[in-house]
Design an enzyme around this catalytic site. Structure first.
Site, PDB file in Angstrom:
ATOM      1  N   ARG A 161       0.855  -1.195   0.000  1.00 36.45           N
ATOM      2  CA  ARG A 161       0.000   0.000   0.000  1.00 36.45           C
ATOM      3  C   ARG A 161       0.891   1.245   0.000  1.00 36.45           C
ATOM      4  O   ARG A 161       2.099   1.168   0.092  1.00 36.45           O
ATOM      5  CB  ARG A 161      -0.924  -0.010   1.222  1.00 36.45           C
ATOM      6  CG  ARG A 161      -0.163  -0.309   2.505  1.00 36.45           C
ATOM      7  CD  ARG A 161      -0.723   0.320   3.719  1.00 36.45           C
ATOM      8  NE  ARG A 161      -0.664   1.764   3.667  1.00 36.45           N
ATOM      9  CZ  ARG A 161       0.441   2.475   3.906  1.00 36.45           C
ATOM     10  NH1 ARG A 161       1.598   1.915   4.178  1.00 36.45           N
ATOM     11  NH2 ARG A 161       0.398   3.790   3.834  1.00 36.45           N
ATOM     12  N   GLY A 162       0.210   2.411  -0.045  1.00 36.39           N
ATOM     13  CA  GLY A 162       0.955   3.666  -0.131  1.00 36.39           C
ATOM     14  C   GLY A 162       1.073   4.013  -1.606  1.00 36.39           C
ATOM     15  O   GLY A 162       1.475   3.162  -2.421  1.00 36.39           O
ATOM     16  N   ALA A 163       0.682   5.235  -1.953  1.00 35.97           N
ATOM     17  CA  ALA A 163       0.572   5.589  -3.370  1.00 35.97           C
ATOM     18  C   ALA A 163       1.870   5.338  -4.171  1.00 35.97           C
ATOM     19  O   ALA A 163       1.835   4.640  -5.195  1.00 35.97           O
ATOM     20  CB  ALA A 163       0.106   7.038  -3.495  1.00 35.97           C
ATOM     21  N   ARG A 185      -6.787  -0.394  -7.547  1.00 34.21           N
ATOM     22  CA  ARG A 185      -7.198   0.661  -6.608  1.00 34.21           C
ATOM     23  C   ARG A 185      -7.379   1.939  -7.422  1.00 34.21           C
ATOM     24  O   ARG A 185      -6.506   2.284  -8.211  1.00 34.21           O
ATOM     25  CB  ARG A 185      -6.157   0.884  -5.503  1.00 34.21           C
ATOM     26  CG  ARG A 185      -6.172  -0.212  -4.448  1.00 34.21           C
ATOM     27  CD  ARG A 185      -5.400   0.182  -3.201  1.00 34.21           C
ATOM     28  NE  ARG A 185      -6.214   0.904  -2.240  1.00 34.21           N
ATOM     29  CZ  ARG A 185      -5.719   1.453  -1.124  1.00 34.21           C
ATOM     30  NH1 ARG A 185      -4.420   1.371  -0.855  1.00 34.21           N
ATOM     31  NH2 ARG A 185      -6.510   2.089  -0.282  1.00 34.21           N
ATOM     32  N   ASP A 232      -2.349  10.945  -2.169  1.00 27.63           N
ATOM     33  CA  ASP A 232      -2.551   9.882  -3.166  1.00 27.63           C
ATOM     34  C   ASP A 232      -2.816  10.432  -4.558  1.00 27.63           C
ATOM     35  O   ASP A 232      -2.720   9.702  -5.548  1.00 27.63           O
ATOM     36  CB  ASP A 232      -3.713   8.981  -2.756  1.00 27.63           C
ATOM     37  CG  ASP A 232      -3.254   8.020  -1.686  1.00 27.63           C
ATOM     38  OD1 ASP A 232      -3.077   8.464  -0.536  1.00 27.63           O
ATOM     39  OD2 ASP A 232      -3.033   6.841  -2.006  1.00 27.63           O
ATOM     40  N   LYS A 252      -5.497   9.905   2.756  1.00 27.88           N
ATOM     41  CA  LYS A 252      -6.218   8.990   3.644  1.00 27.88           C
ATOM     42  C   LYS A 252      -7.361   9.688   4.366  1.00 27.88           C
ATOM     43  O   LYS A 252      -7.198  10.804   4.855  1.00 27.88           O
ATOM     44  CB  LYS A 252      -5.218   8.398   4.651  1.00 27.88           C
ATOM     45  CG  LYS A 252      -5.767   7.423   5.652  1.00 27.88           C
ATOM     46  CD  LYS A 252      -6.591   6.305   5.046  1.00 27.88           C
ATOM     47  CE  LYS A 252      -5.836   5.493   4.020  1.00 27.88           C
ATOM     48  NZ  LYS A 252      -6.725   4.668   3.175  1.00 27.88           N
TER      49      LYS A 252
HETATM   50  O1  MRU Z   1      -4.861   3.175   1.788  1.00 29.21           O
HETATM   51  P1  MRU Z   1      -3.388   3.451   1.893  1.00 29.21           P
HETATM   52  O2  MRU Z   1      -2.790   2.933   3.156  1.00 29.21           O
HETATM   53  O3  MRU Z   1      -2.652   3.028   0.660  1.00 29.21           O
HETATM   54  O4  MRU Z   1      -3.311   5.036   1.958  1.00 29.21           O
HETATM   55  C1  MRU Z   1      -2.041   5.651   1.988  1.00 29.21           C
HETATM   56  C2  MRU Z   1      -2.098   7.110   2.188  1.00 29.21           C
HETATM   57  O5  MRU Z   1      -3.152   7.698   2.267  1.00 29.21           O
HETATM   58  C3  MRU Z   1      -0.803   7.843   2.184  1.00 29.21           C
HETATM   59  O6  MRU Z   1      -0.905   9.011   2.928  1.00 29.21           O
HETATM   60  C4  MRU Z   1      -0.450   8.172   0.721  1.00 29.21           C
HETATM   61  O7  MRU Z   1      -0.379   7.030  -0.049  1.00 29.21           O
HETATM   62  C5  MRU Z   1       0.757   8.966   0.523  1.00 29.21           C
HETATM   63  S1  MRU Z   1       2.151   8.389   1.379  1.00 29.21           S
HETATM   64  C6  MRU Z   1       3.410   8.055   0.519  1.00 29.21           C
END
Ligand code: MRU
Length: 333
Positions: free
Chosen positions: A49-51, A86, A217, A228
């Site tokens: 996970r994480g963009a 996603r 994201d 998030k």
């Molecule tokens: O649903 P997730 O855990 O993938 O959401 C991640 C976030 O919202 C982060 O803040 C976002 O990806 C940027 S962090 C590098």
């Protein structure tokens, strides 16, 4: 592809592994991403996970498949499936488009590490000795191939010797703050305090938060951004309490097709995530089994609430964002 190892992914002898983030912090389990079904499942269940990270993992996977000599139609079909896994994090679509245009997955991976270092250096300049910083979700090495976005700025300030303290929103419903950011901060020895999301306002009211750093994201061209769920509430509270609020994100998070935040598609997730909680502790349900539940994974924060945006290519104040400075970055992409 070259061998590579970070906290979140490993490439060894052309095999791709990711750490299963649903098992952290209790268990460090690595999963091999050997086929597209596994990749799509891992992205949808937030094992990975994480963009920026999902973009890098998708690009690395496609690169390995290309090296195996997949036919163009099979390759395009796989790319289309991954793209839909996603919908909000535009890094995923941006990375897939770049691989389809012929860029190498290896370059995209190495670039992400470099982008993190640059955001870390620029973001750290905004942090002073003694600052108490609030952050939301996980924006560190578990969300990127490098040191992170918002968390990279925090780590970099700490490495410069600045004495800082981080308040970590636990980040309901999937607890990325409580499970992942707390784990990452502990590993690097940065002092932190975990809070439930609904405690942030009270800390701000008491004057205990100096600055807020979050990730993103997807950033629209007018500076509105998705992150998030809960980020918007933090931004509104920050404005009321006159606390600087900074999103931190690489150029790979810019969506050149969205003029404003209202155009960003927000992922809706399974209501069970709200009816209880799941993680390395198992699954706990506290609500009546079929409680109606609302579960958007992200929200959109308008540029009006942003003090400034930290990117790898520089810092942009709210005024610069309102004047449309992100339009001029399109050519860099
Ligand atoms: O649903 P997730 O855990 O993938 O959401 C991640 C976030 O919202 C982060 O803040 C976002 O990806 C940027 S962090 C590098």
């Amino acid at each position: 592809m070259k061998n590579f190892e970070s906290l979140s992914l490993k490439l060894k002898n052309n095999r791709l592994h990711v750490i299963d983030q649903t098992r952290l912090p209790a268990d460090e389990v690595w999963l091999e991403i050997s086929d597209v079904d596994r990749l799509v499942e891992a992205i949808q269940s937030l094992r990975v996970r994480g963009a920026p990270l999902i973009g890098v993992v998708a690009a690395s996977f496609l690169e390995l498949e290309r090296e195996k000599g997949k036919s163009a139609s099979a390759f395009n079909e796989m790319a289309a499936r991954i793209r839909k896994s996603r919908p909000t994090a535009v890094n995923l679509m941006n990375a897939i488009d770049r691989v389809l245009r012929g860029e190498s997955g290896e370059d995209i991976l190495e670039e992400d590490v470099e982008l993190c270092n640059k955001m870390g250096a620029i973001g750290a300049e905004l942090i002073q000795d003694g600052d108490n910083i609030l952050t939301h979700c996980n924006t560190g090495s578990l969300a990127t191939a490098g040191s992170g976005t918002a968390l990279a700025a925090i780590k970099s300030a700490f490495a410069q010797g600045k004495k800082i303290h981080v308040f970590v929103d636990e980040t309901r419903p999937l607890l990325q703050g409580g499970r992942l950011t707390a784990w990452e901060l502990e590993r690097v020895g940065i002092p932190y305090t975990l809070i439930c999301d609904n405690m942030a306002g009270s800390l701000m009211q008491k004057g205990r938060i100096d600055k807020i750093f979050v990730g993103s994201d997807r950033i629209a061209l007018n500076g509105d951004f998705a992150n998030k769920i809960g980020t918007y509430s933090v931004a509104v509270l920050a404005l009321f309490h006159k606390i600087p609020f900074y999103p931190v994100a690489p150029l790979t998070t810019l969506d050149v097709k969205s003029q404003k935040g209202a155009e960003i598609e927000i992922e809706m997730r399974n209501p069970n995530e709200v009816r209880g909680a799941m993680g390395s502790f198992g699954t706990v349900t506290w609500a009546p089994k079929d409680s109606p539940a609302y579960n958007p994974s992200f929200d959109v924060t308008p540029v009006d609430l942003v003090t400034g945006l930290v990117m790898d290519c520089g810092y942009f104040s709210q005024q610069e964002l309102l004047k449309g400075c992100l339009q001029s970055l399109i050519s860099l992409k």
